[in-house]
Design an enzyme around this catalytic site. Structure first.
Site, PDB file in Angstrom:
ATOM      1  N   ARG A   1      44.735  27.426  30.448  1.00  0.00           N
ATOM      2  CA  ARG A   1      43.682  28.015  29.621  1.00  0.00           C
ATOM      3  C   ARG A   1      43.251  29.400  30.083  1.00  0.00           C
ATOM      4  O   ARG A   1      43.131  30.324  29.283  1.00  0.00           O
ATOM      5  CB  ARG A   1      42.422  27.124  29.630  1.00  0.00           C
ATOM      6  CG  ARG A   1      42.434  26.008  28.650  1.00  0.00           C
ATOM      7  CD  ARG A   1      41.641  24.856  29.197  1.00  0.00           C
ATOM      8  NE  ARG A   1      42.390  24.319  30.323  1.00  0.00           N
ATOM      9  CZ  ARG A   1      43.350  23.411  30.200  1.00  0.00           C
ATOM     10  NH1 ARG A   1      43.632  22.913  29.035  1.00  0.00           N
ATOM     11  NH2 ARG A   1      44.032  22.996  31.253  1.00  0.00           N
ATOM     12  N   THR A   2      42.961  29.514  31.374  1.00  0.00           N
ATOM     13  CA  THR A   2      42.351  30.766  31.836  1.00  0.00           C
ATOM     14  C   THR A   2      43.329  31.926  31.652  1.00  0.00           C
ATOM     15  O   THR A   2      42.979  32.966  31.100  1.00  0.00           O
ATOM     16  CB  THR A   2      41.900  30.638  33.303  1.00  0.00           C
ATOM     17  OG1 THR A   2      41.087  29.476  33.411  1.00  0.00           O
ATOM     18  CG2 THR A   2      41.094  31.846  33.736  1.00  0.00           C
TER      19      THR A   2
ATOM     20  N   LYS B   1      57.578  38.180  50.096  1.00  0.00           N
ATOM     21  CA  LYS B   1      58.096  38.992  51.217  1.00  0.00           C
ATOM     22  C   LYS B   1      57.022  39.220  52.278  1.00  0.00           C
ATOM     23  O   LYS B   1      57.259  39.939  53.251  1.00  0.00           O
ATOM     24  CB  LYS B   1      58.581  40.350  50.692  1.00  0.00           C
ATOM     25  CG  LYS B   1      59.643  40.254  49.629  1.00  0.00           C
ATOM     26  CD  LYS B   1      60.009  41.669  49.142  1.00  0.00           C
ATOM     27  CE  LYS B   1      60.926  41.618  47.943  1.00  0.00           C
ATOM     28  NZ  LYS B   1      61.089  42.952  47.336  1.00  0.00           N
TER      29      LYS B   1
ATOM     30  N   ARG C   1      43.458  35.265  40.012  1.00  0.00           N
ATOM     31  CA  ARG C   1      43.195  33.890  40.470  1.00  0.00           C
ATOM     32  C   ARG C   1      44.020  33.628  41.718  1.00  0.00           C
ATOM     33  O   ARG C   1      45.210  33.968  41.770  1.00  0.00           O
ATOM     34  CB  ARG C   1      43.565  32.870  39.397  1.00  0.00           C
ATOM     35  CG  ARG C   1      43.620  31.450  39.971  1.00  0.00           C
ATOM     36  CD  ARG C   1      43.852  30.380  38.936  1.00  0.00           C
ATOM     37  NE  ARG C   1      42.681  30.208  38.095  1.00  0.00           N
ATOM     38  CZ  ARG C   1      42.558  29.192  37.235  1.00  0.00           C
ATOM     39  NH1 ARG C   1      43.504  28.293  37.107  1.00  0.00           N
ATOM     40  NH2 ARG C   1      41.470  29.083  36.493  1.00  0.00           N
TER      41      ARG C   1
ATOM     42  N   HIS D   1      34.153  30.750  39.718  1.00  0.00           N
ATOM     43  CA  HIS D   1      34.979  30.869  38.509  1.00  0.00           C
ATOM     44  C   HIS D   1      34.047  31.339  37.381  1.00  0.00           C
ATOM     45  O   HIS D   1      33.757  30.603  36.441  1.00  0.00           O
ATOM     46  CB  HIS D   1      35.586  29.501  38.196  1.00  0.00           C
ATOM     47  CG  HIS D   1      36.695  29.506  37.182  1.00  0.00           C
ATOM     48  ND1 HIS D   1      37.075  30.632  36.474  1.00  0.00           N
ATOM     49  CD2 HIS D   1      37.498  28.497  36.750  1.00  0.00           C
ATOM     50  CE1 HIS D   1      38.065  30.305  35.653  1.00  0.00           C
ATOM     51  NE2 HIS D   1      38.331  29.027  35.794  1.00  0.00           N
TER      52      HIS D   1
HETATM   53  C1  NCD Z   1      39.300  24.830  36.373  1.00  0.00           C
HETATM   54  C2  NCD Z   1      39.724  25.612  37.610  1.00  0.00           C
HETATM   55  O1  NCD Z   1      40.840  26.157  37.664  1.00  0.00           O
HETATM   56  O2  NCD Z   1      38.896  25.692  38.510  1.00  0.00           O
HETATM   57  N1  NCD Z   1      40.216  24.965  35.314  1.00  0.00           N
HETATM   58  C3  NCD Z   1      40.037  25.962  34.392  1.00  0.00           C
HETATM   59  O3  NCD Z   1      40.072  27.124  34.718  1.00  0.00           O
HETATM   60  N2  NCD Z   1      39.779  25.596  33.135  1.00  0.00           N
HETATM   61  C4  NCD Z   1      38.974  23.404  36.650  1.00  0.00           C
HETATM   62  C5  NCD Z   1      40.039  22.531  37.241  1.00  0.00           C
HETATM   63  O4  NCD Z   1      41.169  22.957  37.521  1.00  0.00           O
HETATM   64  O5  NCD Z   1      39.742  21.344  37.434  1.00  0.00           O
END
Ligand code: NCD
Length: 322
Positions: free
Chosen positions: A67-68, A99, A120, A148
């Site tokens: 999703r993100t 590397k 991320r 997040h």
């Molecule tokens: C979350 C995350 O990556 O922290 N997922 C997301 O971005 N929708 C929650 C999760 O992974 O449980």
């Protein structure tokens, strides 16, 4: 029709990084909600946008994501911009991380290619480290067990859309409150709205003490319990989270808590009338599939709200809301 924010409002995020929900002000939060509504209106009415035409976002994911990553990329495309992407995991590295290049060096280089950076990483603090290396705005898309913020923003947007307000609501946050970065960010945003919080978790997965203490010191009412049904009976919003398997020091520790809570039809039957159910997703088994048909099950609508929220973040931080 949703209105475009004023020039004065737009200045609130221009050139800024978005690293943590903790440092976002109420005014910035309002601006992001307003801009997301403005963009959602354009999406619903199929208006083509060119706000970020000629601009490029680096979408750097060093951990799994559906999703993100895809909603950030979609957001950039919907704004008429384009993306360059790194999508790898510690087990399958495709960039020069393999590397031995540091994140700091990589960001210094990529910063010279693009106009905004979304990152991320499994490393807590990676957002800040990236921001230290970049001149362009950096958006933290999840740093280890840290923060997040874009998830929490779309969660707030979802509650506003589902309930019409947040003030005065009771929000229960369920599951892995220790390792979950999504709940760590969400509660920092909720504190701006004067709602009561219920933290529901097994004792091993409680919200970090420093977060709970900070909220309490600011006058937020926080109740901690391990009783899901009692919390559901009182809550207007039930925010469910996945037990974060990848963060546990051992398989045994994960196994001992992995099925602590499952939201079933039985839980929904005792829930407060009109309760909405949110989940950042992915779901493993915290919510029974039969619950999906309950009108308050908002998690797939919530995931879709990620696009206008991320459009707002990309355009606001780079000063491109047209
Ligand atoms: C979350 C995350 O990556 O922290 N997922 C997301 O971005 N929708 C929650 C999760 O992974 O449980």
């Amino acid at each position: 029709m949703a209105l475009k924010p004023s020039e004065g409002e737009l200045a609130l995020l221009y050139g800024q990084d978005v690293l943590s929900a903790k440092t976002l002000t109420y005014e910035q939060l309002q601006l992001i909600m307003k801009t997301a509504a403005y963009y959602e209106d354009a999406l619903v009415n199929k208006r083509r946008l060119f706000d970020m035409e000629g601009k490029i976002a680096a979408i750097l994911f060093f951990e799994p994501s559906t999703r993100t990553r895809l909603s950030f990329e979609t957001a950039m495309h919907r704004l008429g911009g384009s993306v360059v992407t790194v999508s790898e995991t510690p087990q399958m590295q495709t960039s020069s991380t393999a590397k031995g290049e540091t994140l700091y060096d990589a960001i210094q280089v990529i910063d010279g290619y693009v106009d905004v950076i979304v990152v991320r990483s499994p490393m807590t603090g990676a957002g800040q480290e990236s921001a230290d290396a970049a001149d362009h705005p950096v958006i933290n898309a999840g740093d280890g067990t840290g923060q997040h913020p874009s998830q929490a923003l779309l969660d707030i947007y979802t509650i506003l859309k589902e309930h019409g307000r947040i003030e005065g609501l009771k929000v229960a946050v369920l599951g892995d409150l220790k390792y979950g970065r999504a709940p760590h960010s969400l509660v920092y945003l909720l504190r701006h709205y004067g709602c009561d919080l219920i933290f529901v978790s097994p004792p091993q997965l409680k919200m970090p003490e420093e977060i709970t203490a900070e909220l309490c010191s600011q006058g937020i009412k926080v109740e901690e319990t391990s009783d899901l049904k009692a919390a559901a009976a009182e809550a207007d919003v039930l925010y469910v989270t996945r037990v974060q398997r990848e963060r546990f020091p051992s398989k045994e520790e994960y196994e001992s808590v992995k099925d602590s809570y499952i939201v079933t039809d039985e839980v929904v039957a005792v829930a407060r009338k009109g309760m909405s159910i949110l989940h950042p997703l992915p779901r493993v088994n915290e919510i029974a599939v039969s619950v999906d048909s309950y009108p308050g099950a908002a998690y797939f609508r919530q995931a879709h709200n990620g696009v206008p929220i991320r459009m707002a973040l990309l355009a606001l931080t780079t000063g491109n809301v047209r």
